[in-house]
Motif scaffolding. Structure first.
Motif, PDB file in Angstrom:
ATOM      1  N   GLU A 272       0.823  -1.205   0.000  1.00  0.00           N
ATOM      2  CA  GLU A 272       0.000   0.000   0.000  1.00  0.00           C
ATOM      3  C   GLU A 272       0.859   1.257   0.000  1.00  0.00           C
ATOM      4  OE1 GLU A 272      -0.529  -2.580   1.895  1.00  0.00           O
ATOM      5  OE2 GLU A 272      -2.596  -3.258   1.504  1.00  0.00           O
ATOM      6  N   ARG A 273       1.923   1.262   0.822  1.00  0.00           N
ATOM      7  CA  ARG A 273       2.797   2.438   0.881  1.00  0.00           C
ATOM      8  C   ARG A 273       3.486   2.676  -0.466  1.00  0.00           C
ATOM      9  NH1 ARG A 273       3.898   0.385   6.103  1.00  0.00           N
ATOM     10  NH2 ARG A 273       5.755  -0.713   5.332  1.00  0.00           N
ATOM     11  N   ALA A 274       3.931   1.611  -1.093  1.00  0.00           N
ATOM     12  CA  ALA A 274       4.564   1.746  -2.407  1.00  0.00           C
ATOM     13  C   ALA A 274       3.572   2.262  -3.441  1.00  0.00           C
ATOM     14  CB  ALA A 274       5.137   0.403  -2.851  1.00  0.00           C
ATOM     15  N   ALA A 275       2.332   1.758  -3.381  1.00  0.00           N
ATOM     16  CA  ALA A 275       1.304   2.203  -4.322  1.00  0.00           C
ATOM     17  C   ALA A 275       0.976   3.674  -4.122  1.00  0.00           C
ATOM     18  CB  ALA A 275       0.041   1.353  -4.161  1.00  0.00           C
ATOM     19  N   MET A 276       0.912   4.120  -2.861  1.00  0.00           N
ATOM     20  CA  MET A 276       0.638   5.531  -2.574  1.00  0.00           C
ATOM     21  C   MET A 276       1.743   6.422  -3.112  1.00  0.00           C
ATOM     22  SD  MET A 276      -1.104   5.844   1.182  1.00  0.00           S
ATOM     23  CE  MET A 276      -0.242   4.512   2.025  1.00  0.00           C
ATOM     24  N   SER A 277       2.991   6.045  -2.896  1.00  0.00           N
ATOM     25  CA  SER A 277       4.110   6.850  -3.368  1.00  0.00           C
ATOM     26  C   SER A 277       4.125   6.937  -4.891  1.00  0.00           C
ATOM     27  CB  SER A 277       5.431   6.266  -2.868  1.00  0.00           C
ATOM     28  OG  SER A 277       5.513   6.337  -1.457  1.00  0.00           O
TER      29      SER A 277
ATOM     30  N   LYS B 295     -11.865  -9.435  -2.145  1.00  0.00           N
ATOM     31  CA  LYS B 295     -11.690 -10.802  -1.657  1.00  0.00           C
ATOM     32  C   LYS B 295     -11.238 -11.731  -2.775  1.00  0.00           C
ATOM     33  CE  LYS B 295     -14.137 -14.537   0.740  1.00  0.00           C
ATOM     34  NZ  LYS B 295     -15.421 -14.964   1.368  1.00  0.00           N
ATOM     35  N   ALA B 296     -11.850 -11.572  -3.952  1.00  0.00           N
ATOM     36  CA  ALA B 296     -11.551 -12.493  -5.050  1.00  0.00           C
ATOM     37  C   ALA B 296     -10.281 -12.118  -5.807  1.00  0.00           C
ATOM     38  CB  ALA B 296     -12.736 -12.538  -6.023  1.00  0.00           C
ATOM     39  N   ALA B 297      -9.990 -10.814  -5.887  1.00  0.00           N
ATOM     40  CA  ALA B 297      -8.824 -10.363  -6.669  1.00  0.00           C
ATOM     41  C   ALA B 297      -8.143  -9.215  -5.937  1.00  0.00           C
ATOM     42  CB  ALA B 297      -9.259  -9.942  -8.063  1.00  0.00           C
ATOM     43  N   PRO B 298      -7.490  -9.495  -4.797  1.00  0.00           N
ATOM     44  CA  PRO B 298      -6.925  -8.422  -3.969  1.00  0.00           C
ATOM     45  C   PRO B 298      -5.884  -7.563  -4.675  1.00  0.00           C
ATOM     46  CG  PRO B 298      -6.134 -10.591  -3.254  1.00  0.00           C
ATOM     47  CD  PRO B 298      -7.242 -10.829  -4.216  1.00  0.00           C
ATOM     48  N   GLU B 299      -5.062  -8.163  -5.522  1.00  0.00           N
ATOM     49  CA  GLU B 299      -4.033  -7.382  -6.202  1.00  0.00           C
ATOM     50  C   GLU B 299      -4.656  -6.426  -7.219  1.00  0.00           C
ATOM     51  OE1 GLU B 299      -1.129  -9.954  -7.886  1.00  0.00           O
ATOM     52  OE2 GLU B 299      -0.357 -10.646  -5.935  1.00  0.00           O
TER      53      GLU B 299
ATOM     54  N   LEU C  74      -6.380  -3.544  -5.296  1.00  0.00           N
ATOM     55  CA  LEU C  74      -5.427  -2.549  -4.795  1.00  0.00           C
ATOM     56  C   LEU C  74      -4.870  -1.706  -5.938  1.00  0.00           C
ATOM     57  CD1 LEU C  74      -3.949  -1.483  -2.276  1.00  0.00           C
ATOM     58  CD2 LEU C  74      -2.098  -3.089  -2.804  1.00  0.00           C
ATOM     59  N   ARG C  75      -4.659  -2.330  -7.072  1.00  0.00           N
ATOM     60  CA  ARG C  75      -4.164  -1.579  -8.234  1.00  0.00           C
ATOM     61  C   ARG C  75      -5.149  -0.503  -8.651  1.00  0.00           C
ATOM     62  NH1 ARG C  75      -5.169  -2.722 -13.461  1.00  0.00           N
ATOM     63  NH2 ARG C  75      -5.835  -4.851 -12.934  1.00  0.00           N
TER      64      ARG C  75
END
Length: 397
Positions: free
Chosen positions: A8-13, A60-64, A67-68
């Motif tokens: 999450e931190r990497a995605a935010m940056s 739940k089914a596709a967390p990645e 998040l993307r």
């Protein structure tokens, strides 16, 4: 507050870098701090819808994937069909988390200062209100949400983040007088007319920032400064496309909402390409929409008509008049026009386009709007003493 991991931190940056590139200027340090502390993914529901086809994406089914989407610089649909069950797989977006770049652009345009009180119209996920509360502190932000389920969820998300913004379930067009007067009002839904309450509940010299929409084209931001006499005035800017405030919706979505089998249209021809006024030129579309505030349009690709590749439909928002302009995909200087009803709509579109060309093809930021105390909206070019022609229905200038 929901724990934040390395992903999450990497995605935010990464997103902050993308947003800064989109804005073209460094992000205000206070807003960057708010962005890092107020995690966008914590305000999204477990299920979102993405892409033009509103494809469902479950955490739940596709967390990645989820998040993307949470940390992409795009809008994420968070509710469809006003929360009702989908019938015959007909999905339409009714709430979204706006693209982070437009969120930060609007917050920067709002120009909030320490001690300000802010009224937000359209709580949605609560993320925008959370960013404001982080910047301004407790007791400074009131946000109004018309959808009861969304209001409850926004309240829970704000509480979970430990931020104090008061969520009111109600009609955003009425504002929230009990919490005013406000220094700033910001809407996260587009409007076709500015509700009077937003002006009367704002202090003289205060700012009202709203996404703009005409039935012709959903595009633009309007930043008004309140004059203290019941009116407000300001310029448009060329950014954003938001969902229309529910109380200002019309029921026109496709041409079949207007055209009836009993209608016998009149045929004519035009040299003005429908693509010129409803194609890729956003400045032209914006101008036509300002001059024709009660005319709706939609493209119909590959209609079941011999020799026609696509058709532009036009209709008044009261559904009393309509027109259609055909393209055959080959001819570039002559197009067939069909019209029905008391108004000849294509002629008014031609007049609006001719005026725009004659004015030097001005871009959206040269246009402005004044709301006078009686509620009349006056559109102008460059200065308030230069109103644009009245080509729309009576009562709107």
């Amino acid at each position: 507050m929901e724990p934040v991991g390395a992903d999450e931190r990497a995605a935010m940056s990464c997103l902050l870098h993308v947003v800064e590139e989109s804005l073209g200027v460094p992000i205000d340090p206070a807003w960057e701090a708010a962005f890092r502390d107020v995690h966008r993914h914590a305000f999204l529901p477990e299920k979102v819808w993405v892409g033009d086809n509103l494809t469902e994406c479950s955490r739940k089914a596709a967390p990645e994937d989820w998040l993307r989407h949470a940390y992409a610089d795009t809008a994420v649909v968070t509710q469809i069909n006003d929360g009702r069950a989908v019938e015959q797989d007909e999905r339409w977006a009714s709430c979204s988390a706006s693209a982070p770049s437009i969120v930060l652009r609007m917050l920067d345009m709002l120009d909030v200062r320490a001690g300000h009180r802010v009224l937000e119209i359209g709580s949605g996920t609560g993320w925008n209100a959370a960013l404001l509360a982080h910047r301004l502190g407790p007791g400074r932000v009131v946000t109004v949400e018309v959808d009861p389920a969304l209001a409850v969820r926004a309240t829970r998300s704000l509480e979970g983040a430990g931020l104090d913004a008061r969520v009111i379930h109600g009609d955003g067009a009425r504002g929230h007088a009990a919490g005013g007067p406000y220094d700033r009002v910001i809407a996260t839904c587009s409007v076709r007319t500015v509700p009077p309450a937003w002006i009367t509940q704002t202090k003289p010299g205060g700012v009202v920032l709203v996404p703009w929409e005409s039935p012709w084209f959903c595009y633009g931001l309007l930043r008004l400064t309140v004059d203290g006499y019941g009116g407000a005035s300001g310029f448009f800017s060329p950014h954003s496309a938001f969902m229309l405030m529910r109380g200002q919706r019309t029921e026109l979505r496709i041409y079949r909402d207007v055209v009836r089998d009993s209608h016998v249209p009149e045929e004519s021809a035009t040299r003005l390409s429908p693509w010129a006024v409803a194609g890729g030129d956003w400045a032209a579309q914006f101008a036509v929409g300002l001059l024709l505030r009660d005319v709706w349009r939609a493209w119909h690709e590959n209609p079941d008509v011999e020799g026609v590749t696509d058709r532009l439909w036009l209709a008044t928002t009261d559904a009393t008049s309509w027109a259609a302009v055909d393209r055959d995909g080959r001819t570039t200087d002559r197009f067939t026009v069909w019209e029905h009803g008391p108004r000849r709509l294509w002629g008014t579109v031609e007049a609006a386009y001719d005026w725009w060309c004659g004015a030097g093809c001005p871009r959206p930021e040269r246009f402005g709007l004044t709301v006078v105390p009686d509620g009349t909206h006056v559109v102008w070019l460059d200065t308030p003493d230069n109103p644009v022609p009245d080509l729309t229905r009576p009562g709107l200038t």
